[in-house]
Design a protein around this motif. Structure first.
Motif, short mmCIF file in Angstrom:
data_model
loop_
_atom_site.label_atom_id
_atom_site.label_comp_id
_atom_site.label_asym_id
_atom_site.label_seq_id
_atom_site.Cartn_x
_atom_site.Cartn_y
_atom_site.Cartn_z
N THR A 1 0.84 -1.20 0.00
CA THR A 1 0.00 0.00 0.00
C THR A 1 0.87 1.25 0.00
O THR A 1 0.60 2.22 -0.73
CB THR A 1 -0.94 0.01 1.22
N GLY A 2 1.94 1.24 0.79
CA GLY A 2 2.87 2.36 0.81
C GLY A 2 3.53 2.56 -0.55
O GLY A 2 3.67 3.70 -1.02
N ARG A 3 3.92 1.46 -1.20
CA ARG A 3 4.52 1.57 -2.53
C ARG A 3 3.54 2.15 -3.54
O ARG A 3 3.91 2.99 -4.36
CB ARG A 3 4.97 0.19 -3.01
N SER A 4 2.31 1.68 -3.50
CA SER A 4 1.30 2.19 -4.43
C SER A 4 1.06 3.67 -4.21
O SER A 4 0.97 4.46 -5.16
CB SER A 4 -0.02 1.43 -4.25
N THR A 5 0.95 4.08 -2.95
CA THR A 5 0.74 5.49 -2.62
C THR A 5 1.92 6.34 -3.09
O THR A 5 1.74 7.41 -3.68
CB THR A 5 0.54 5.65 -1.10
N THR A 6 3.13 5.86 -2.83
CA THR A 6 4.33 6.58 -3.24
C THR A 6 4.40 6.72 -4.75
O THR A 6 4.74 7.79 -5.28
CB THR A 6 5.58 5.86 -2.70
N LEU B 1 1.91 6.78 -6.84
CA LEU B 1 0.90 7.75 -7.26
C LEU B 1 1.37 9.19 -7.03
O LEU B 1 1.12 10.07 -7.84
CB LEU B 1 -0.41 7.52 -6.51
N LEU B 2 2.05 9.42 -5.92
CA LEU B 2 2.45 10.77 -5.56
C LEU B 2 3.77 11.22 -6.17
O LEU B 2 3.96 12.39 -6.48
CB LEU B 2 2.53 10.90 -4.04
N TYR B 3 4.73 10.28 -6.31
CA TYR B 3 6.09 10.66 -6.71
C TYR B 3 6.60 9.92 -7.95
O TYR B 3 7.74 10.14 -8.35
CB TYR B 3 7.06 10.41 -5.55
N VAL C 1 9.92 3.41 -0.91
CA VAL C 1 9.45 3.62 0.46
C VAL C 1 10.59 3.19 1.38
O VAL C 1 11.09 2.08 1.28
CB VAL C 1 8.19 2.78 0.76
N LEU D 1 7.69 2.99 7.07
CA LEU D 1 6.29 3.29 7.38
C LEU D 1 6.14 3.32 8.89
O LEU D 1 6.79 2.54 9.60
CB LEU D 1 5.37 2.20 6.82
#
Length: 148
Positions: free
Chosen positions: A70-75, A77-79, A85, A88
């Motif tokens: 989830t952190g990788r997906s969020t990162t 999307l944002l960067y 990552v 967390l």
């Protein structure tokens, strides 16, 4: 066709320096796909999870893998897809949970209570990863070998 199953070594002994930090409750080493590679709990704990059982550590390992993805997906999307990552952190009413990359295909998780010095815990996690990163790396599993 038969496959070869190689048992994973238990790396819980490497976590002793982390669980000796005041306020640290539990630590787990996890493969990228959510398999428990080792875990340890501080001594003389009280509360709902006083000693992390193998079953609880396996559940925590799966949760760690899910949170990391989830952190990788969020990162991404944002960067963008090239951003990694590094760590967390979850803050709860009872303490903190920190996850960090621990080598090729492995992650390290630590649960603390509210009294822990989270900065010290994060620093010691990084030192442990550098010191024993090769042991914490989970290489891809052996492909199935064909029977003769």
């Amino acid at each position: 066709m038969t496959g070869i199953i190689t048992p994973l070594p238990d790396l819980g002994w490497m976590l002793r320096p982390l669980i000796e930090i005041p306020g640290v409750r539990h630590s787990v080493v996890v493969s990228e796909d959510g398999l428990r590679l080792g875990h340890a709990s501080a001594e003389n704990l009280t509360g709902p999870v006083a000693d992390l059982s193998v079953a609880e550590a396996e559940s925590l390992s799966a949760a760690c893998a899910a949170m990391t993805m989830t952190g990788r997906s969020t990162t991404a999307l944002l960067y963008g897809s090239g951003a990694d990552v590094r760590q967390l952190m979850l803050e709860t009413d009872h303490g903190f949970v920190l996850f960090t990359h621990a080598g090729v295909g492995a992650h390290l998780g630590v649960a603390t209570d509210l009294s822990a010095d989270v900065g010290l815990v994060a620093q010691q996690m990084q030192l442990l990863v550098v010191k024993i990163g090769s042991h914490l790396s989970s290489l891809p599993r052996d492909p199935a070998a064909s029977a003769s």
